[in-house]
Design a protein around this motif. Structure first.
Motif: not given
Length: 277
Positions: A79, A103-104, A107-108, A111, A116, A136-137, A139-140
């Protein structure tokens, strides 16, 4: 765990909520760790790091030090490598190890709002935080992301990154009206950034869920617009909380994927600390 000293650095730094978050977590975990804050300018960063690293287990970095921390890191997680930004330095080894937990954190945080996965989204703003939002997007599962910016030329680095991530990044002027409907908007504008009400309303109309990364200047012009059109807006407090959880994982084990002991309880006390409880 053994005694350890950690700090958050930035300029300005007085507003940082990180000391409260980390202190709450360390108490819950039963660790005799300390976590302070220090105002460090970008120019002073290399010298401060060289002088302080031997006494510190790790550092959290906020603006404007994320690029300087990236340069100082001997190794970087994926990342960090993608974003060019390091907000966490682990100093326990022979050389600093760099991580990006923003980034995480995004995402979290999403969520928790029931998001998700997403195919299309919009980012408002094209600064440094927009880069973490784009990763992040990715990863989604996003494949198409509009970036609304005052200067469309500023979106070019995000388009280059999008090519690496397999995302089509489309620049649009921040004055566009109407905007295409999207299920998710991530706003990365600084807190208090001026925004014309008509533009804010146009972004809110069909803008889906708003995650505004601001947490110290709430409500924002955009969250107000989302309220006017009956949309749902959340602040960056969740992002701040979860990126801190990932930092503590790193400070403990060097691995952001390794959960903390009784992490649910740790997150709960950190959340209370975030609201002053």
């Amino acid at each position: 765990m053994a005694d350890a000293a950690l700090e958050v650095w930035g300029d300005p730094i007085e507003h940082s909520l990180s000391p409260a978050l980390h202190a709450a977590a360390y108490r819950q975990l039963g660790w005799d760790w300390t976590y302070g804050r220090r105002r460090v300018t970008e120019a002073a960063f290399p010298g401060e790091l060289a002088a302080s690293a031997p006494a510190l287990r790790g550092l959290s970095l906020t603006m404007p030090l994320k690029a300087a921390a990236f340069a100082a890191a001997a190794t970087r997680d994926e990342r960090a490598a993608l974003t060019g930004a390091v907000n966490t330095l682990l100093l326990t080894g022979a050389a600093p190890r760099g991580f990006n937990t923003d980034v995480g954190g995004i995402v979290r945080s999403l969520a928790e709002e029931g998001v998700d996965g997403v195919e299309d989204a919009r980012i408002v703003g094209a600064g440094a935080t927009a880069t973490s939002a784009l990763v992040a997007l990715a990863e989604l599962g996003a494949r198409r992301v509009e970036v609304a910016a005052r200067r469309p030329a500023a979106v070019t680095p995000l388009q280059v990154l999008g090519d690496r991530l397999g995302i089509t990044v489309l620049p649009v002027p921040l004055t566009a009206d109407p905007f295409a409907p999207v299920p998710l908007t991530i706003a990365t504008l600084p807190g208090g950034a001026p925004l014309e009400p008509l533009t804010a309303d146009a972004l809110a109309t069909g803008g889906g869920l708003l995650l505004d990364v601001v947490y110290g200047h709430w409500p924002t012009a955009l969250s107000d617009a989302w309220e006017r059109v009956g949309g749902r807006a959340v602040s960056g407090a969740g992002m701040l909380l979860h990126q801190a959880v990932l930092q503590i994982r790193i400070f403990r084990s060097g691995d952001p994927a390794e959960p903390l002991p009784d992490e649910t309880a740790v997150v709960a006390v950190m959340r209370r600390a975030l609201v002053g409880g």
